[in-house]
Design a protein around this motif. Structure first.
Motif, PDB file in Angstrom:
ATOM      1  N   GLU A  70     -17.996 -12.665  55.227  1.00 22.35           N
ATOM      2  CA  GLU A  70     -16.863 -11.996  55.845  1.00 22.35           C
ATOM      3  C   GLU A  70     -15.617 -12.232  54.996  1.00 22.35           C
ATOM      4  O   GLU A  70     -15.395 -13.348  54.512  1.00 22.35           O
TER       5      GLU A  70
ATOM      6  N   GLU B 117     -16.588  -0.728  53.064  1.00 23.98           N
ATOM      7  CA  GLU B 117     -17.491  -1.136  54.143  1.00 23.98           C
ATOM      8  C   GLU B 117     -18.723  -0.253  54.092  1.00 23.98           C
ATOM      9  O   GLU B 117     -18.642   0.952  54.337  1.00 23.98           O
TER      10      GLU B 117
ATOM     11  N   SER C 114     -11.220  -4.228  54.992  1.00 27.39           N
ATOM     12  CA  SER C 114      -9.982  -4.885  55.400  1.00 27.39           C
ATOM     13  C   SER C 114     -10.357  -6.294  55.854  1.00 27.39           C
ATOM     14  O   SER C 114     -11.537  -6.653  55.855  1.00 27.39           O
ATOM     15  N   GLN C 115      -9.365  -7.059  56.227  1.00 27.45           N
ATOM     16  CA  GLN C 115      -9.664  -8.425  56.668  1.00 27.45           C
ATOM     17  C   GLN C 115     -10.668  -8.371  57.819  1.00 27.45           C
ATOM     18  O   GLN C 115     -10.492  -7.611  58.762  1.00 27.45           O
ATOM     19  N   GLY C 116     -11.720  -9.156  57.728  1.00 25.98           N
ATOM     20  CA  GLY C 116     -12.757  -9.148  58.749  1.00 25.98           C
ATOM     21  C   GLY C 116     -13.978  -8.332  58.358  1.00 25.98           C
ATOM     22  O   GLY C 116     -15.036  -8.466  58.971  1.00 25.98           O
ATOM     23  N   SER C 117     -13.845  -7.494  57.328  1.00 28.83           N
ATOM     24  CA  SER C 117     -15.009  -6.721  56.878  1.00 28.83           C
ATOM     25  C   SER C 117     -16.075  -7.663  56.337  1.00 28.83           C
ATOM     26  O   SER C 117     -15.777  -8.750  55.838  1.00 28.83           O
ATOM     27  N   VAL C 118     -17.327  -7.204  56.414  1.00 30.94           N
ATOM     28  CA  VAL C 118     -18.440  -7.996  55.907  1.00 30.94           C
ATOM     29  C   VAL C 118     -18.960  -7.347  54.628  1.00 30.94           C
ATOM     30  O   VAL C 118     -19.240  -6.151  54.584  1.00 30.94           O
TER      31      VAL C 118
ATOM     32  N   ASP D 227     -12.211 -13.200  54.865  1.00 31.17           N
ATOM     33  CA  ASP D 227     -11.399 -13.873  55.889  1.00 31.17           C
ATOM     34  C   ASP D 227      -9.943 -14.069  55.459  1.00 31.17           C
ATOM     35  O   ASP D 227      -9.289 -15.018  55.847  1.00 31.17           O
TER      36      ASP D 227
END
Ligand code: FES
Ligand code: FES
Lengths: 190, 808
Positions: free
Chosen positions: B424, B356, B414-418, B426
């Protein structure tokens, strides 16, 4: 020139062979035995490994003329060779007749593209013939002339261990298990 | 084709166990395994036709030269020679290419790389063809070569392709820049002002070769209808056909391709090699023509992994939070475009890694040079970046005096990171978890080369477990252990708005009283085990035991390429969808036939297919599949697509560019003989999320194979190219790939966190392990030696300081 030698127990003859032709070329292109592979034709990969009077050699480095009157075993002859040694061939619809080493390579997942497989089988078969329970280091040393680009060798080690274990078992004693029982066959075109 | 032998055949596999049904999730064995261990499996180089000729290619000895004249008369006079062709003999289109048609079928007026095809010969013996090729007189006038960014873009640099009008030509600053993709997100300048620590370094990645073992080969057979049948080892039958038809001047339906046995691919079979040459010679002579490259020619016959020069800068807070990242990635695309633009897109969009980072500036570009053309290889642009960003993580950890795994975990996505592209993530992205798993694994014992004292008077030494191995260069003196970690991110499937689809035809019918399934796709089985998985899917979806796999050919719709870790997802997805459609049709048939029978037929209750029967949700059998079918065959051909993606913006790099991501982490343990500069990798542990392992045995095989190719890039594999563009080591004597002695134990930890967008939740497996393996090994060598090691492959002289390194 004409060359005559024994391949997998059968006398073979080839005419009009050029001086420069290798044993590998004569086997593959003149004798209808393409099982030995042509990955490098430079003596570096082991995909063409055959037994010549019992010794493992790279068929691409042997001139056909040198083989006159001698005995060659290729991957196509491994099952017969195992039978002559008194090893029990595999049973079952699909893999009937496979030698223990051949069967172990299928069972252990040691075959991906399979281009390295014929040479590895011949080399592994010779190893187990001379050393019934090779250590991992022995296996690595014996197979160090055989390149495989697909597997990372781990399943090849598994296969040789499995083959050695099964070969060491007296006939009839349940063979060490590896993987599910699935059978294959080759059908005609649809 | 009556006189041809060793052609591909159907393969039938029966599941025989009682508990094991041979469906998905089981480690069923390869249906082609038996053929491959008996030597009967027909590879492309085994193809044979009674009447065939052998083709041979004459290649340029220069990287850049003008062709002043070509004289084939002497070659044509050699007995046994049937045809000699040059550029002037081409019947129709003269150029081809995957994305840009910039590559001549045979060079005209100018050669642009060492090994470019200039003329082709067909003769009745391969040696005759080779001798004839050697008698072709080509008058070359050497031109100055373009070999790096400076020589490609300086004033007056020769243009590789003057007058470009391809769709990238408008947005590049120089015609020798093939494609450029920037990515801009956040505010790097502002973030830099906040950074406590800044780490900036240059990195370099050498040119790697796929080095599949089965050489380029195929057999072209002229057909009575004026068309041609080509039996070929490739990765994508339909795209070969689409490039061939214009070159042969034939409509696509008269160019019929059938996949012959493929001895590995790894990207090297995405571009055409001998396909057009064999077909042209076959059409010119009216005879079948076979071409098989030897290893030397293979090094010139396919594209390689792009060598790269990379500059990275990372800034972080004192407690290890990444504030910004900047990078510039220059890929050498060589003389022709191949798939370089897509490689640029990957390098840019995945260039920051699985972290991230809010503020990012990326620039990735590919050059046109007179070096060997580069294109697809396993990992495809993500490999080069991963080596650099993971080296940066270690450098940053050192600057911060922080544990390198902890630094990575602190910044792990992690899941949801952009992502820097604004996309994103997903689906599950267990980056910190896979790092934890490799780190927690027990270490291989210290001084693992020593056997226990009980075996003899003293401790024994097994030199095979030491650096230098059987060369017996040390018994442990000067040997230092090092441990290193790395993690990477790879996209799965085709990206950037490409219409990515696959096709499958599935049929069920009764044979010998038993319902059997036939699966027909154009998927290239290159060793990965797609055929195994197709049989498993058919069993799971249709409840049958016996499955027949039809040879892959162009008589069915395209399957797309066996690349980008996409085939299980895409053609697996197509087979699943075709089975579902066949199931619906069978149920309709059943309802018609058995309307007055079991109430489940009329109630609209859910019915499943199991063990050759149709059963209720509760498991009660309502009919045998064979009784529903009787003598009817139920068949459907369907197309499967993944969700659409979109191109990256050409200025900001923003866009929903990738369909799925795949993550792997490695821990490498090495022993280094610091005096001689020799490295022994002792263990290379991997943890990877695969979503769902359709075949665990094959999944682990992919991970171990990919890991080993990454090991090769770390310590041995490089095509050496002189500044004049000449390839120095086109042989397995001089281009080394890992042997069984070079390859360590590779324990694998497989996670299965489902991706809800994908069939069965699966995630493409093949490439991710190739990324992180290389930087983990180099990190371990750094850990042992304290050296910076900014270039791969690492050579002994880099460790001993006795050579210049880069070119040795
Ligand atoms: S083909 Fe003989 S060693 Fe490679
Ligand atoms: S299985 Fe492909 S080279 Fe070994």
């Amino acid at each position: 020139m004409r060359v005559t030698f024994t391949v997998n127990g059968r006398r073979h003859e080839a005419d009009d062979v050029w001086e420069g032709e290798s044993l590998l070329y004569v086997l593959r292109e003149r004798m209808g035995l393409p099982g030995s592979k042509n990955a490098c034709e430079q003596g570096e990969c082991g995909s063409c490994t055959v037994r010549l009077d019992g010794e493992s050699v790279c068929a691409c480095l042997v001139a056909a003329g040198q083989v006159e009157g001698r005995e060659v075993v290729t991957v196509e002859g491994l099952a017969d060779l195992a039978r002559q040694r008194g090893e029990t061939p595999a049973e079952g619809a699909a893999d009937a007749g496979l030698s223990p080493v051949q069967k172990a390579f299928v069972d252990a997942g040691a075959v991906q593209c399979g281009f390295c497989t014929p040479g590895l089988l011949v080399a592994a078969d010779e190893l187990i013939e001379h050393n019934a329970s090779p250590s991992d280091a022995d296996i690595r040393e014996a197979l160090s002339g055989n390149l495989c680009r697909c597997t990372g060798y781990e399943t090849i080690l598994d296969a040789v261990r499995l083959a050695a274990a099964r070969t060491g078992q007296p006939a009839g004693a349940g063979a060490p298990d590896a993987g599910p029982d699935a059978g294959t066959s080759q059908g005609g075109a649809i | 084709m009556a006189d041809a032998t060793r052609l591909p055949t159907t393969i039938t596999q029966v599941s025989q166990g009682t508990a094991a049904k041979g469906g998905i999730g089981e480690s069923t064995l390869r249906p082609d395994g038996t053929l491959k261990v008996t030597g009967e499996f027909a590879y492309a180089s085994d193809l044979w036709h009674e009447d065939m000729l052998w083709g041979c290619t004459l290649r340029s000895p220069y990287a850049h030269a003008e062709i002043r004249s070509v004289d084939v008369s002497e070659a044509l006079r050699i007995p046994g020679v049937r045809s000699v062709m040059t550029h002037d003999d081409l019947p129709a289109a003269t150029h081809y290419g995957l994305e840009i048609q910039d590559q001549p079928v045979l060079a005209k007026d100018r050669v642009r790389y060492h090994g470019e095809a200039v003329a082709i010969v067909a003769a009745d013996h391969p040696e005759t063809a080779r001798r004839a090729a050697a008698k072709i007189r080509v008058d070359y006038a050497e031109l100055p070569p373009v070999y790096d960014e400076e020589s490609a873009t300086r004033e007056g640099a020769p243009l590789l392709h003057p007058g470009r009008d391809d769709h990238h030509s408008g947005h590049v600053a120089h015609p020798n820049i093939l494609h450029r993709q920037p990515i801009v997100r956040g505010d790097v300048a502002a973030a830099k002002a906040e950074a406590d620590v800044v780490v900036r370094n240059d990195y370099e990645v050498g040119m790697q070769d796929q080095a599949f073992l089965g050489p380029e080969s195929g057999l072209a057979v002229p057909a009575e209808d004026g068309g041609v049948d080509l039996y070929i080892a490739t990765q994508w039958l339909h795209v070969d056909r689409d490039q061939l038809a214009p070159v042969l001047g034939l409509p696509a339906e008269k160019v019929r391709l059938t996949l012959s046995g493929v001895g590995g691919a790894f990207g090297a079979r995405e571009d055409l090699s001998m396909q057009a040459h064999a077909c042209l010679l076959a059409m010119a002579t009216g005879r079948p023509v076979k071409i098989v490259y030897n290893r030397y020619e293979s090094f010139f016959g396919h594209v390689h992994r792009h060598p790269a020069k990379l500059t990275y800068e990372h800034g972080a807070t004192r407690d290890g939070k990444l504030l910004y990242a900047k990078c510039r990635i220059v890929l050498d695309g060589g003389a022709y475009a191949s798939s370089s633009p897509a490689v640029v897109g990957n390098a840019a969009s995945l260039g920051i890694g699985p972290y991230e980072v809010d503020n990012v500036e990326v620039e990735a570009l590919a050059l046109y040079t007179n070096n060997p053309p580069c294109g697809a290889m396993r990992g495809f642009g993500a490999v080069q970046a991963c080596f650099a960003y993971e080296a940066q993580m270690d450098a940053l950890a050192e600057a911060l005096d922080m544990d390198p795994v902890e630094l990575r975990q602190r910044n792990a996505m992690s899941q949801g990171s952009v992502l820097p592209t604004g996309q994103e993530v997903d689906a599950p992205a267990p980056v910190a978890e896979i790092l934890r798993r490799v780190k927690e694994r027990p270490m291989p014992p210290q001084r693992q080369w020593e056997s226990s004292p009980s075996e003899g008077a003293g401790t024994g030494v097994d030199v095979r477990a030491l650096p230098g191995g059987l060369s017996n260069t040390t018994h442990g003196e000067g040997v230092v252990r090092g441990v290193g970690y790395a993690v990477g991110i790879k996209n799965v499937g085709f990206s950037e708005g490409f219409d990515d689809y696959s096709t499958a035809r599935v049929r069920v019918e009764v044979v010998g009283g038993e319902a059997v399934a036939l699966v027909h796709t154009a998927m290239a089985e290159v060793g990965q085990g797609g055929v195994t998985v197709h049989a498993q899917i058919a069993r799971t979806e249709l409840g049958v035991s016996r499955v027949t796999i039809h040879p892959a050919d162009t008589q069915v719709g395209s399957a797309g390429s066996t690349s980008a870790s996409r085939q299980t997802y895409m053609t697996g997805g197509a087979v699943k969808k075709a089975c579902e459609s066949v199931r619906e049709k069978v149920l309709r048939l059943g309802r018609e036939k058995f309307a007055g029978g079991h109430p489940a037929w009329t109630e609209g209750a859910e019915l499943r297919f199991e063990d050759g029967k149709i059963v209720t949700a509760g498991g009660e059998a309502v009919a045998a599949l064979a009784d529903v079918l009787e003598d009817e065959a139920v068949e459907d051909e369907v197309v499967f697509r993944h969700r659409p993606t979109e191109p990256f913006d050409l200025e900001t790099g923003q866009g929903f560019g990738h369909v799925q991501y795949s993550f792997a982490a490695h821990r490498a343990v090495v022993e280094v003989d610091v005096e001689l500069g020799l490295v022994k990798v002792v263990e290379l542990a991997c943890a990877q999320d695969v979503g769902k392992a359709l075949n665990p045995l094959a999944t682990v095989g992919q991970i171990q194979g990919g890991t080993t190719q990454g090991l090769g890039l770390a310590v041995m594999e490089e095509i050496l190219v002189d500044p004049d563009g000449k390839v120095r080591n086109p042989s397995f004597t001089d281009y080394l790939i890992p042997t069984i002695l070079d390859t360590p134990a590779i324990p694998v930890d497989v996670l299965e966190l489902a991706d809800e967008h994908a069939p069965y939740g699966l995630r493409g497996v093949g490439e991710a392990p190739t990324l992180s393996s290389t930087p983990a090994v180099v990190a371990a060598i750094r850990n042992a030696t304290g050296l910076a090691l900014r270039r791969v492959p690492v050579r002994p002289e880099h460790l001993t300081g006795t050579g210049t390194g880069a070119d040795a």
